[in-house]
Design an enzyme around this catalytic site. Structure first.
Site, PDB file in Angstrom:
ATOM      1  N   LYS A  67     -23.593 -25.998  -0.044  1.00  0.00           N
ATOM      2  CA  LYS A  67     -24.274 -24.778  -0.512  1.00  0.00           C
ATOM      3  C   LYS A  67     -25.215 -24.354   0.595  1.00  0.00           C
ATOM      4  CE  LYS A  67     -27.624 -24.509  -3.798  1.00  0.00           C
ATOM      5  NZ  LYS A  67     -28.182 -24.384  -5.159  1.00  0.00           N
ATOM      6  N   GLN A 138     -35.861 -19.415 -14.136  1.00  0.00           N
ATOM      7  CA  GLN A 138     -34.987 -20.539 -14.504  1.00  0.00           C
ATOM      8  C   GLN A 138     -35.191 -21.000 -15.957  1.00  0.00           C
ATOM      9  OE1 GLN A 138     -32.566 -21.762 -12.376  1.00  0.00           O
ATOM     10  NE2 GLN A 138     -32.009 -23.143 -14.062  1.00  0.00           N
ATOM     11  N   ASN A 159     -47.168 -21.316 -20.891  1.00  0.00           N
ATOM     12  CA  ASN A 159     -47.084 -20.831 -19.509  1.00  0.00           C
ATOM     13  C   ASN A 159     -48.469 -20.363 -19.074  1.00  0.00           C
ATOM     14  OD1 ASN A 159     -45.206 -20.342 -17.247  1.00  0.00           O
ATOM     15  ND2 ASN A 159     -45.983 -18.260 -17.404  1.00  0.00           N
ATOM     16  N   SER A 199     -43.289 -23.761 -10.603  1.00  0.00           N
ATOM     17  CA  SER A 199     -43.459 -23.957  -9.158  1.00  0.00           C
ATOM     18  C   SER A 199     -44.933 -24.206  -8.913  1.00  0.00           C
ATOM     19  CB  SER A 199     -42.919 -22.774  -8.360  1.00  0.00           C
ATOM     20  OG  SER A 199     -43.320 -21.568  -8.941  1.00  0.00           O
ATOM     21  N   MET A 219     -38.197 -30.480 -14.009  1.00  0.00           N
ATOM     22  CA  MET A 219     -37.144 -29.796 -13.257  1.00  0.00           C
ATOM     23  C   MET A 219     -37.665 -28.900 -12.143  1.00  0.00           C
ATOM     24  SD  MET A 219     -34.630 -31.107 -14.765  1.00  0.00           S
ATOM     25  CE  MET A 219     -33.395 -30.241 -13.815  1.00  0.00           C
ATOM     26  N   GLY A 220     -38.975 -28.682 -12.071  1.00  0.00           N
ATOM     27  CA  GLY A 220     -39.496 -27.707 -11.107  1.00  0.00           C
ATOM     28  C   GLY A 220     -39.784 -28.270  -9.737  1.00  0.00           C
ATOM     29  N   THR A 221     -40.009 -29.589  -9.646  1.00  0.00           N
ATOM     30  CA  THR A 221     -40.444 -30.176  -8.378  1.00  0.00           C
ATOM     31  C   THR A 221     -39.244 -30.538  -7.525  1.00  0.00           C
ATOM     32  OG1 THR A 221     -42.475 -30.967  -9.371  1.00  0.00           O
ATOM     33  CG2 THR A 221     -41.781 -32.064  -7.361  1.00  0.00           C
ATOM     34  N   ASP A 222     -39.023 -29.726  -6.486  1.00  0.00           N
ATOM     35  CA  ASP A 222     -37.865 -29.936  -5.616  1.00  0.00           C
ATOM     36  C   ASP A 222     -38.246 -29.841  -4.142  1.00  0.00           C
ATOM     37  OD1 ASP A 222     -38.467 -27.263  -5.539  1.00  0.00           O
ATOM     38  OD2 ASP A 222     -36.465 -26.543  -6.073  1.00  0.00           O
ATOM     39  N   GLY A 292     -35.473 -34.269 -12.178  1.00  0.00           N
ATOM     40  CA  GLY A 292     -34.287 -33.526 -11.713  1.00  0.00           C
ATOM     41  C   GLY A 292     -34.601 -32.784 -10.431  1.00  0.00           C
TER      42      GLY A 292
HETATM   43  P1  NAD Z   1     -40.223 -18.511 -10.942  1.00  0.00           P
HETATM   44  O1  NAD Z   1     -40.999 -18.148  -9.737  1.00  0.00           O
HETATM   45  O2  NAD Z   1     -39.402 -17.475 -11.604  1.00  0.00           O
HETATM   46  O3  NAD Z   1     -41.237 -19.110 -12.053  1.00  0.00           O
HETATM   47  C1  NAD Z   1     -42.268 -19.996 -11.682  1.00  0.00           C
HETATM   48  C2  NAD Z   1     -42.949 -20.577 -12.916  1.00  0.00           C
HETATM   49  O4  NAD Z   1     -43.996 -21.468 -12.485  1.00  0.00           O
HETATM   50  C3  NAD Z   1     -43.615 -19.554 -13.812  1.00  0.00           C
HETATM   51  O5  NAD Z   1     -43.563 -20.028 -15.140  1.00  0.00           O
HETATM   52  C4  NAD Z   1     -45.072 -19.535 -13.308  1.00  0.00           C
HETATM   53  O6  NAD Z   1     -45.977 -19.107 -14.296  1.00  0.00           O
HETATM   54  C5  NAD Z   1     -45.247 -21.012 -13.025  1.00  0.00           C
HETATM   55  N1  NAD Z   1     -46.301 -21.327 -12.049  1.00  0.00           N
HETATM   56  C6  NAD Z   1     -46.337 -20.948 -10.747  1.00  0.00           C
HETATM   57  N2  NAD Z   1     -47.412 -21.478 -10.137  1.00  0.00           N
HETATM   58  C7  NAD Z   1     -48.063 -22.221 -11.082  1.00  0.00           C
HETATM   59  C8  NAD Z   1     -49.241 -23.027 -11.069  1.00  0.00           C
HETATM   60  N3  NAD Z   1     -49.956 -23.179  -9.960  1.00  0.00           N
HETATM   61  N4  NAD Z   1     -49.597 -23.635 -12.203  1.00  0.00           N
HETATM   62  C9  NAD Z   1     -48.877 -23.492 -13.343  1.00  0.00           C
HETATM   63  N5  NAD Z   1     -47.743 -22.749 -13.417  1.00  0.00           N
HETATM   64  C10 NAD Z   1     -47.348 -22.133 -12.299  1.00  0.00           C
HETATM   65  O7  NAD Z   1     -39.346 -19.773 -10.525  1.00  0.00           O
HETATM   66  P2  NAD Z   1     -38.018 -20.333 -11.218  1.00  0.00           P
HETATM   67  O8  NAD Z   1     -36.843 -19.719 -10.563  1.00  0.00           O
HETATM   68  O9  NAD Z   1     -38.146 -20.265 -12.692  1.00  0.00           O
HETATM   69  O10 NAD Z   1     -38.068 -21.857 -10.727  1.00  0.00           O
HETATM   70  C11 NAD Z   1     -39.070 -22.713 -11.210  1.00  0.00           C
HETATM   71  C12 NAD Z   1     -39.126 -23.945 -10.328  1.00  0.00           C
HETATM   72  O11 NAD Z   1     -37.891 -24.655 -10.419  1.00  0.00           O
HETATM   73  C13 NAD Z   1     -39.339 -23.644  -8.852  1.00  0.00           C
HETATM   74  O12 NAD Z   1     -40.253 -24.587  -8.337  1.00  0.00           O
HETATM   75  C14 NAD Z   1     -37.961 -23.878  -8.237  1.00  0.00           C
HETATM   76  O13 NAD Z   1     -38.020 -24.234  -6.878  1.00  0.00           O
HETATM   77  C15 NAD Z   1     -37.464 -25.008  -9.112  1.00  0.00           C
HETATM   78  N6  NAD Z   1     -36.010 -25.194  -9.136  1.00  0.00           N
HETATM   79  C16 NAD Z   1     -35.562 -26.471  -9.199  1.00  0.00           C
HETATM   80  C17 NAD Z   1     -34.213 -26.721  -9.253  1.00  0.00           C
HETATM   81  C18 NAD Z   1     -33.723 -28.141  -9.366  1.00  0.00           C
HETATM   82  O14 NAD Z   1     -32.529 -28.385  -9.218  1.00  0.00           O
HETATM   83  N7  NAD Z   1     -34.574 -29.074  -9.684  1.00  0.00           N
HETATM   84  C19 NAD Z   1     -33.310 -25.648  -9.218  1.00  0.00           C
HETATM   85  C20 NAD Z   1     -33.793 -24.336  -9.215  1.00  0.00           C
HETATM   86  C21 NAD Z   1     -35.161 -24.120  -9.170  1.00  0.00           C
END
Ligand code: NAD
Length: 320
Positions: A67, A138, A159, A199, A219-222, A292
């Protein structure tokens, strides 16, 4: 070779298809038949973009490829998604190019499938309340896939910007599940399963807020430095991940490991549970936590599945 453009992918791959593909490749990784190759991620010095490759090979499905893509922060202003990706599949017998496939929706589906697979294998069977932390792009994918894993009767969600929760409320209404925006204290006290999809670079969910018996999918920490939960929570939990090497370097586990609260040996690949090599949840009071991080093999698995469907229904463009 085939091209499967982003525009034809919506509706081609069901959540069940994505679940199956991701579950199978996690098990293949645990059996030593599938391997992720080192990830490349570079700031290109243009448009503030981060660009890179995730690649790998699964000897069981013969999915071989990569990818390619990354993050273009200025895209939103152009009406485009900031994350952009394209998946390339190759013939494992000859090395010839097999397909070029849009990777944006597939990334969302494979990420949602990973937390769903973790819930399926690790959450208490009687889980009734789903807690969602995060309401970005996501989050709706994660929530839809999670809701299919147990008979959830209710969703509680948090949120930082509460107005963003409207998109999750709309999904809950569509699915017919009651939805409530709550404080993190209430969320931790009421949820049986929690999905975090932020994020964030600092912990949001604290250990004291989580009760025994909860399953959490982080799932957010990547990326190095990102963080969603307090490291003490990981020290209390039984830990699972897609790939241990990524969990300790770029996943949620990075902080607890760096602080000496958790050793890498204590982290179990989820595939080992799926393949029957390791036990999953052992009792109803245990906290289970899935880190994840997102591996390239997940992308190849869903790309392979969508290619088969696109060829079958005629939406794959054949070249040459
Ligand atoms: P997005 O930018 O659309 O949403 C971000 C989210 O994080 C929102 O809910 C926002 O309010 C919140 N946020 C941002 N900064 C914050 C903070 N300091 N404190 C609290 N909340 C905070 O992003 P997304 O596309 O929904 O992706 C979310 C996360 O998932 C990203 O970090 C992305 O890199 C990660 N991700 C991981 C995978 C994986 O395989 N693990 C895949 C895709 C995305």
């Amino acid at each position: 070779m085939y091209i499967v453009p982003e525009a034809v992918i919506d509706g081609l791959l069901t959540r069940a298809d994505s679940f199956q593909a991701v579950e199978a490749v996690f098990a293949s990784m645990a059996r030593g038949a599938a391997r992720n190759f080192p990830v490349i991620r570079e700031a290109i010095g243009h448009a503030d973009a981060l660009y890179g490759f995730k690649s790998g090979f699964d000897r069981e499905s013969l999915a071989l490829g990569l990818k390619s893509g990354g993050f273009w922060p200025g895209n939103a202003e152009r009406g485009l998604t900031n994350h952009q990706s394209t998946i390339f599949l190759f013939d494992a017998d000859t090395g010839q190019i097999k397909a070029v496939i849009g990777g944006n929706l597939l990334t969302a589906l494979r990420t949602a499938a990973a937390s769903a697979v973790s819930i399926h294998h690790l959450a208490r069977p009687d889980a009734e309340v789903l807690g969602m932390i995060g309401a970005g792009h996501q989050s709706t994918f994660q929530m839809r896939a999670a809701l299919e894993q147990r008979k959830f009767r209710r969703v509680v969600a948090w949120n930082r910007e509460p107005s963003m929760l409207d998109r999750l409320a709309a999904v809950a209404e569509e699915v017919g599940v009651p939805f409530e925006s709550v404080t993190l204290d209430r969320l931790g006290a009421e949820a049986d399963v929690i999905v975090t999809i932020l994020s964030s670079f600092a912990p949001v969910l604290m250990s004291a807020q989580v009760r025994p018996g909860t399953h959490i999918a982080c799932m957010g920490t990547d990326t190095r430095g990102k963080q969603e939960v307090e490291p003490e929570l990981l020290a209390r939990a039984r830990l699972f991940t897609d790939e241990v090497a990524q969990a300790v370097s770029i996943g949620e586990c990075q902080h607890a490991v760096a602080q000496g609260l958790v050793s890498p040996e204590a982290i179990t690949p989820l595939g080992a549970v799926i393949a029957g090599q390791q036990p999953g949840r052992q009792d109803e009071t245990e906290i289970t936590l899935f880190d994840g991080t997102g591996v390239g093999l997940q992308d190849l698995a869903v790309a392979n599945a969508v290619l088969i469907k696109a060829i079958k229904n005629g939406s794959a463009i054949k070249l040459g």
